[in-house]
Design a protein around this motif. Structure first.
Motif, mmCIF file in Angstrom:
data_model
loop_
_atom_site.group_PDB
_atom_site.id
_atom_site.type_symbol
_atom_site.label_atom_id
_atom_site.label_comp_id
_atom_site.label_asym_id
_atom_site.label_seq_id
_atom_site.Cartn_x
_atom_site.Cartn_y
_atom_site.Cartn_z
ATOM 1 N N GLU A 106 0.805 -1.219 0.000
ATOM 2 C CA GLU A 106 0.000 0.000 0.000
ATOM 3 C C GLU A 106 0.842 1.274 0.000
ATOM 4 O OE1 GLU A 106 -2.702 -0.101 3.293
ATOM 5 O OE2 GLU A 106 -3.534 -2.042 2.726
ATOM 6 N N ASP A 107 2.138 1.162 0.294
ATOM 7 C CA ASP A 107 3.018 2.331 0.423
ATOM 8 C C ASP A 107 2.438 3.340 1.414
ATOM 9 O OD1 ASP A 107 5.271 1.703 -1.103
ATOM 10 O OD2 ASP A 107 4.301 2.308 -2.963
ATOM 11 N N ASN A 108 2.280 2.887 2.663
ATOM 12 C CA ASN A 108 1.834 3.788 3.714
ATOM 13 C C ASN A 108 2.276 3.288 5.085
ATOM 14 O OD1 ASN A 108 -0.008 1.727 4.354
ATOM 15 N ND2 ASN A 108 -1.736 2.753 3.383
ATOM 16 N N VAL A 109 2.172 4.176 6.070
ATOM 17 C CA VAL A 109 2.451 3.848 7.469
ATOM 18 C C VAL A 109 1.222 4.272 8.271
ATOM 19 C CG1 VAL A 109 3.928 4.277 9.468
ATOM 20 C CG2 VAL A 109 4.938 4.141 7.168
ATOM 21 N N VAL A 110 0.688 3.350 9.092
ATOM 22 C CA VAL A 110 -0.557 3.588 9.813
ATOM 23 C C VAL A 110 -0.387 3.105 11.257
ATOM 24 C CG1 VAL A 110 -3.049 3.159 9.881
ATOM 25 C CG2 VAL A 110 -1.859 3.204 7.677
ATOM 26 N N ASP A 123 -6.641 8.463 14.388
ATOM 27 C CA ASP A 123 -6.441 9.737 13.710
ATOM 28 C C ASP A 123 -5.082 10.339 14.070
ATOM 29 O OD1 ASP A 123 -8.886 9.723 12.423
ATOM 30 O OD2 ASP A 123 -9.907 10.855 14.006
ATOM 31 N N ILE A 124 -4.482 10.978 13.095
ATOM 32 C CA ILE A 124 -3.227 11.702 13.301
ATOM 33 C C ILE A 124 -3.527 13.024 13.990
ATOM 34 C CG2 ILE A 124 -1.397 12.926 12.057
ATOM 35 C CD1 ILE A 124 -1.520 10.667 9.977
ATOM 36 N N TYR A 158 9.968 6.876 10.714
ATOM 37 C CA TYR A 158 10.203 5.933 9.625
ATOM 38 C C TYR A 158 11.343 6.463 8.772
ATOM 39 C CZ TYR A 158 9.366 3.597 5.111
ATOM 40 O OH TYR A 158 9.512 2.899 3.947
ATOM 41 N N ARG A 159 12.325 5.621 8.522
ATOM 42 C CA ARG A 159 13.516 5.983 7.743
ATOM 43 C C ARG A 159 14.189 7.230 8.313
ATOM 44 N NH1 ARG A 159 12.475 4.625 1.415
ATOM 45 N NH2 ARG A 159 14.717 4.279 1.513
ATOM 46 N N GLY A 160 14.247 7.285 9.634
ATOM 47 C CA GLY A 160 14.982 8.345 10.316
ATOM 48 C C GLY A 160 14.244 9.652 10.510
ATOM 49 N N LYS A 161 13.000 9.743 10.054
ATOM 50 C CA LYS A 161 12.258 11.006 10.173
ATOM 51 C C LYS A 161 10.923 10.768 10.872
ATOM 52 C CE LYS A 161 14.188 13.018 5.962
ATOM 53 N NZ LYS A 161 13.888 13.579 4.620
ATOM 54 N N GLN A 162 10.509 11.743 11.690
ATOM 55 C CA GLN A 162 9.199 11.629 12.323
ATOM 56 C C GLN A 162 8.116 11.873 11.283
ATOM 57 O OE1 GLN A 162 8.553 13.051 16.331
ATOM 58 N NE2 GLN A 162 6.586 13.922 15.745
ATOM 59 N N LEU A 163 7.161 10.922 11.211
ATOM 60 C CA LEU A 163 6.079 11.017 10.230
ATOM 61 C C LEU A 163 4.850 11.712 10.801
ATOM 62 C CD1 LEU A 163 5.750 7.663 8.263
ATOM 63 C CD2 LEU A 163 6.733 9.821 7.511
ATOM 64 N N PHE A 164 4.426 11.281 12.001
ATOM 65 C CA PHE A 164 3.206 11.838 12.584
ATOM 66 C C PHE A 164 3.114 11.429 14.043
ATOM 67 C CE2 PHE A 164 2.000 7.779 10.605
ATOM 68 C CZ PHE A 164 1.344 7.128 11.639
#
Length: 198
Positions: A106-110, A123-124, A158-164
């Motif tokens: 899906e190419d996502n992070v949940v 919810d973010i 994810y991959r060294g960066k904060q996503l949410f």
């Protein structure tokens, strides 16, 4: 933070790693043997999930963390129904826990909560609705995923960066940490680390 990085060099290839238990949410037959992968960041044994189940889990037996972190490197190898790697925290049992997962199909992070075996996305912070964050999750590459959890606030990296970040109060007590996959996902895990906030 008190850091605990897991090394599987002394454990037997083909067996479930020492100090871990492999329950599941739902039905199926998860398989969590140790395996060898020459590309692994640790240059040591890795954990492989190659069974089929609704949600296979691998929980650290001696973990009991209320506030802290859990992190891993993962590689998505295969899976036609799903190709997901996740981190679990504050797990009461196989049916009640938080999980943040990255999905290579899906190419996502949940981030989800699982309550009574039912999984629901959260919810973010700052956004109502939606479904995690869309971001490339390339297969057959080692990628890092980390969750920091304090009180009712959870930060996904994810991959060294904060996503949410997400806020939720469903599970506030200490619980086990671990790994998670879905359906027919074949995933490798390495550099598993966890710790409690001081």
């Amino acid at each position: 933070m008190t850091d605990g990085t897991i090394n599987f060099a002394g454990d037997r290839v083909g067996a479930v790693p020492n100090g871990w238990t492999s329950p599941l949410t739902g039905q199926g037959e998860p398989k969590w043997p140790l395996d060898q992968d020459t590309t692994a960041p640790s240059k040591s044994n890795v954990v492989k999930q190659s069974g089929r189940a609704t949600f296979p889990l691998l929980l650290r037996d001696d973990s009991s963390i209320e506030d802290g972190f859990v992190a891993t490197m993962f590689k998505a190898v295969a899976g036609s129904q799903d190709r997901a790697a996740g981190l679990v925290w504050r797990a009461r049992d196989a049916n009640n826990y938080y999980v943040a997962r990255a999905n290579a199909l899906e190419d996502n992070v949940v981030l989800y909560k699982t309550v009574g075996g039912v999984r629901s996305p959260l919810d973010i912070v700052g956004r109502k609705g939606g479904y995690g964050v869309e971001i490339p999750v390339p297969a057959n590459q080692w990628l890092d995923l980390r969750i920091d959890f304090t009180g009712n606030r959870f930060a996904v990296r994810y991959r060294g960066k904060q996503l949410f970040e997400v806020e939720d109060r469903t599970f506030g007590d200490a619980g086990k940490v671990g790994l998670w996959t879905k359906a027919d996902s074949v995933m490798l895990f390495d550099h598993i680390a966890f710790g409690s906030a001081k």
